[in-house]
Each structure stands twice: as C-alpha cells, then as structure tokens.
Motif scaffolding. Structure first.
Motif, PDB file in Angstrom:
ATOM      1  N   ARG A   1       0.833  -1.214   0.000  1.00 35.94           N
ATOM      2  CA  ARG A   1       0.000   0.000   0.000  1.00 35.94           C
ATOM      3  C   ARG A   1       0.864   1.260   0.000  1.00 35.94           C
ATOM      4  O   ARG A   1       0.541   2.234  -0.658  1.00 35.94           O
ATOM      5  CB  ARG A   1      -0.944   0.023   1.205  1.00 35.94           C
ATOM      6  N   LEU A   2       1.964   1.236   0.763  1.00 36.41           N
ATOM      7  CA  LEU A   2       2.869   2.397   0.774  1.00 36.41           C
ATOM      8  C   LEU A   2       3.464   2.618  -0.617  1.00 36.41           C
ATOM      9  O   LEU A   2       3.552   3.751  -1.083  1.00 36.41           O
ATOM     10  CB  LEU A   2       3.989   2.191   1.798  1.00 36.41           C
ATOM     11  N   ALA A   3       3.845   1.527  -1.274  1.00 42.14           N
ATOM     12  CA  ALA A   3       4.436   1.646  -2.610  1.00 42.14           C
ATOM     13  C   ALA A   3       3.412   2.169  -3.617  1.00 42.14           C
ATOM     14  O   ALA A   3       3.734   2.998  -4.470  1.00 42.14           O
ATOM     15  CB  ALA A   3       4.976   0.301  -3.066  1.00 42.14           C
ATOM     16  N   LYS A   4       2.153   1.723  -3.501  1.00 40.18           N
ATOM     17  CA  LYS A   4       1.117   2.193  -4.419  1.00 40.18           C
ATOM     18  C   LYS A   4       0.804   3.675  -4.223  1.00 40.18           C
ATOM     19  O   LYS A   4       0.358   4.344  -5.146  1.00 40.18           O
ATOM     20  CB  LYS A   4      -0.169   1.383  -4.240  1.00 40.18           C
ATOM     21  N   ARG A   5       1.035   4.198  -3.018  1.00 41.41           N
ATOM     22  CA  ARG A   5       0.770   5.613  -2.732  1.00 41.41           C
ATOM     23  C   ARG A   5       2.014   6.462  -3.020  1.00 41.41           C
ATOM     24  O   ARG A   5       2.119   7.589  -2.549  1.00 41.41           O
ATOM     25  CB  ARG A   5       0.333   5.798  -1.281  1.00 41.41           C
ATOM     26  N   ASN A   6       2.964   5.930  -3.773  1.00 38.94           N
ATOM     27  CA  ASN A   6       4.186   6.629  -4.180  1.00 38.94           C
ATOM     28  C   ASN A   6       5.049   7.094  -3.014  1.00 38.94           C
ATOM     29  O   ASN A   6       5.669   8.154  -3.066  1.00 38.94           O
ATOM     30  CB  ASN A   6       3.870   7.816  -5.103  1.00 38.94           C
ATOM     31  N   ILE A   7       5.098   6.311  -1.947  1.00 39.00           N
ATOM     32  CA  ILE A   7       6.002   6.585  -0.838  1.00 39.00           C
ATOM     33  C   ILE A   7       7.264   5.775  -1.100  1.00 39.00           C
ATOM     34  O   ILE A   7       7.198   4.558  -1.279  1.00 39.00           O
ATOM     35  CB  ILE A   7       5.365   6.197   0.511  1.00 39.00           C
ATOM     36  N   SER A   8       8.397   6.454  -1.157  1.00 39.53           N
ATOM     37  CA  SER A   8       9.658   5.780  -1.456  1.00 39.53           C
ATOM     38  C   SER A   8       9.979   4.764  -0.365  1.00 39.53           C
ATOM     39  O   SER A   8       9.920   5.078   0.827  1.00 39.53           O
ATOM     40  CB  SER A   8      10.786   6.791  -1.556  1.00 39.53           C
ATOM     41  N   LEU A   9      10.332   3.556  -0.778  1.00 42.32           N
ATOM     42  CA  LEU A   9      10.663   2.525   0.198  1.00 42.32           C
ATOM     43  C   LEU A   9      12.029   2.776   0.843  1.00 42.32           C
ATOM     44  O   LEU A   9      12.384   2.096   1.800  1.00 42.32           O
ATOM     45  CB  LEU A   9      10.600   1.141  -0.448  1.00 42.32           C
TER      46      LEU A   9
ATOM     47  N   VAL B   1      18.664   7.839   0.810  1.00 44.42           N
ATOM     48  CA  VAL B   1      17.346   8.388   1.170  1.00 44.42           C
ATOM     49  C   VAL B   1      16.707   8.964  -0.086  1.00 44.42           C
ATOM     50  O   VAL B   1      17.392   9.283  -1.047  1.00 44.42           O
ATOM     51  CB  VAL B   1      17.446   9.494   2.255  1.00 44.42           C
ATOM     52  N   SER B   2      15.386   9.083  -0.060  1.00 45.29           N
ATOM     53  CA  SER B   2      14.730   9.755  -1.172  1.00 45.29           C
ATOM     54  C   SER B   2      14.850  11.251  -0.946  1.00 45.29           C
ATOM     55  O   SER B   2      14.727  11.730   0.190  1.00 45.29           O
ATOM     56  CB  SER B   2      13.259   9.341  -1.242  1.00 45.29           C
ATOM     57  N   VAL B   3      15.129  12.006  -1.998  1.00 46.37           N
ATOM     58  CA  VAL B   3      15.346  13.441  -1.840  1.00 46.37           C
ATOM     59  C   VAL B   3      14.283  14.216  -2.608  1.00 46.37           C
ATOM     60  O   VAL B   3      13.825  13.785  -3.679  1.00 46.37           O
ATOM     61  CB  VAL B   3      16.753  13.881  -2.300  1.00 46.37           C
ATOM     62  N   GLN B   4      13.860  15.331  -2.036  1.00 45.96           N
ATOM     63  CA  GLN B   4      12.961  16.271  -2.690  1.00 45.96           C
ATOM     64  C   GLN B   4      13.620  17.650  -2.637  1.00 45.96           C
ATOM     65  O   GLN B   4      14.471  17.905  -1.797  1.00 45.96           O
ATOM     66  CB  GLN B   4      11.598  16.336  -1.973  1.00 45.96           C
TER      67      GLN B   4
END
Length: 161
Positions: free
Chosen positions: A66-74, A152-155
């Motif tokens: 569910r986290l992956a489907k909501r575009n939350i970086s693993l 880490v995922s970066v924004q």
C-alpha cells in the motif's frame, strides 16, 4: 541570491491513507477472519501485531504494498525484524524516516562539491541548503542530484530567486 533546499520528507497524509487501505484489506481478507491481527499507526511508526509470524509477514506485505502504491519511497521505510513471543504472538514495527541524517547530508554536499558546480552548500539540521549565483547552475545541481542514487529519497523545496 537564488537557493533551494534538499530534504527527505514523507507526506503523513499518504502514510495515513496507505494504512487505512491496509486496514480495509485486513478486514476483508478471509485468512484473517476471527484473528486478532491489527495495524496501528503512531506518528512515524506503523505497528503490526498478529497471532503468528506468518500473519505478521502477510500484514507487512500488505502495508508495504500500500505504501508503494501511494508513491512513498521505500528508502524512507525501515522494517524492524519481527518479535515473536514464546507463545507464538508476533509483533513488528515499520519506521518511517523523516529528514536527512548528517552522514547522508555530508555525502550529498560532498557529491555537489566534487561536481565542481559554482554553488555553496550548507547543512541545516535535517536538510541541505544550496546557494548559487544563477538559476541555471541550481537547475544543473538538481539534475545531478536526481541522477545520483542516495540512501534516502530526496525532494527539492523552497526554490527562491
């Protein structure tokens, strides 16, 4: 002087939505009927409890999916090993990482410095501020950081002219 910030944040509403979807799936799944399995969201932790290790693993797969489907970086998700009691009950915690740790921030600033860009970097708590004389130089830094793989995922936020 133009600047922007490099951060690593996860939208808490997306986490909440993913957990709610996983709870709905838990209520509808046949293999969980009558069991005392549950998913609890607490600030930046998702706690899973079930009657045995197999069910905790299934809960974990549901939540991660569910986290992956909501575009939350693993990359922002840390899974702790499940605790299994002698009676067979199992618990697992999934931690959501917010912010950039100092070691990773140093890695990002080192990468930018090694790229010989005409910008200055500054570590401010759990984010990295990048200053430059031109927007074009900042945009090339953004493209370079996006192209490099970090732990880490970066924004990129607060782009100012």
């Amino acid at each position: 002087m133009p600047s922007f910030d490099i951060v690593s944040q996860v939208n808490s509403m997306e986490i909440e939505n993913a957990v709610n979807q996983a709870k709905k799936e838990l209520a509808n799944r046949f293999d969980f009927k009558g069991s005392n399995a549950e998913i609890i969201l607490e600030k930046n932790e998702i706690k899973l409890t079930a009657s045995d290790a197999f069910k905790v693993r299934a809960l974990n797969e549901m939540v991660i999916g569910r986290l992956a489907k909501r575009n939350i970086s693993l990359k922002s998700v840390e899974q702790v090993e499940p605790d299994i009691s002698p009676l067979g009950h199992a618990r697992q915690t999934i931690k959501i990482k917010q912010g950039i740790e100092s070691a990773v921030a140093k890695q990002i600033t080192g990468f930018i410095r090694d790229g010989k860009f005409k910008v200055t970097t500054q570590i401010q708590g759990d984010e990295v501020r990048v200053n430059g004389k031109s927007r074009d130089e900042l945009q090339t830094v953004i493209a370079a950081v996006r192209g490099k793989e970090f732990p880490v995922s970066v924004q990129f936020v607060n782009f100012r002219d």
